[in-house]
Write a protein that holds these residues in place. Sequence first.
Motif, short mmCIF file in Angstrom:
data_model
loop_
_atom_site.label_atom_id
_atom_site.label_comp_id
_atom_site.label_asym_id
_atom_site.label_seq_id
_atom_site.Cartn_x
_atom_site.Cartn_y
_atom_site.Cartn_z
N PRO A 195 -2.17 6.65 -4.12
CA PRO A 195 -3.42 6.66 -3.37
C PRO A 195 -4.60 6.37 -4.29
O PRO A 195 -4.60 6.74 -5.46
N ARG A 196 -5.61 5.70 -3.72
CA ARG A 196 -6.82 5.38 -4.49
C ARG A 196 -7.63 6.64 -4.75
O ARG A 196 -7.73 7.51 -3.90
N ILE A 197 -8.19 6.70 -5.92
CA ILE A 197 -9.07 7.81 -6.28
C ILE A 197 -10.49 7.28 -6.18
O ILE A 197 -10.86 6.32 -6.85
N GLU A 198 -11.30 7.91 -5.33
CA GLU A 198 -12.69 7.51 -5.17
C GLU A 198 -13.53 8.10 -6.29
O GLU A 198 -13.46 9.30 -6.55
N ARG B 48 0.82 -1.21 0.00
CA ARG B 48 0.00 0.00 0.00
C ARG B 48 0.86 1.26 0.00
O ARG B 48 0.49 2.27 -0.59
N LEU C 192 2.04 1.83 -3.64
CA LEU C 192 1.03 2.16 -4.65
C LEU C 192 0.57 3.60 -4.49
O LEU C 192 0.58 4.15 -3.39
#
Length: 130
Positions: A124-127, A119, A122
Motif C-alpha cells: 500500500p502507498r504511504i501518504e 496494485r 504492490l
Amino acid sequence: MRDGAEEEYVEYVTARVPVLRRLAYVLTGDGHRADDLVQQTITTLYLKWPKARVADNIDAYVRTMLVRGYVDEKRLAWSKVRLFRQLPEPEPVEEVAAILGCSGGTVKSHTSRGLAALRRLLPPRIEVPR
C-alpha cells in the motif's frame, strides 16, 4: 484624492490585504489567482474610495467587491482555459487497438484489469503529509 483620503486608503488596504487574500484564496483555490483578484479589488477600491470610505461597513463593501470580481471572472470564457507546460498527449488506445487488431474498449478493459492486478501485488502507498 485630497483631504488625506489617499493616506486613509493606503492605511486601510495595508491592514486588510491579508484578510482579502485569504478570502480570495478560499474562492479561487490558487495563490496566484488570489493575488490577481486582490490586486483587481484594491485597484477598483482606489477608484471608488470616495464612496467606499463613507460606507456604513467598509469591510463588507470591499468583500462584496472581491466576491463580485471573482464571479465576473468565472463568467468569462478565458477562465475555463487551462494552460499546460506542454500539450497533453493524445490517448494511445486507438493506436494500440489497431496494432493488436481489437477494439479500443478491449484495450481499455485489459489495461484496467492489468493495473488492478499490479496494485494487488504492490504494498500500500504511504501518504507523506505536506
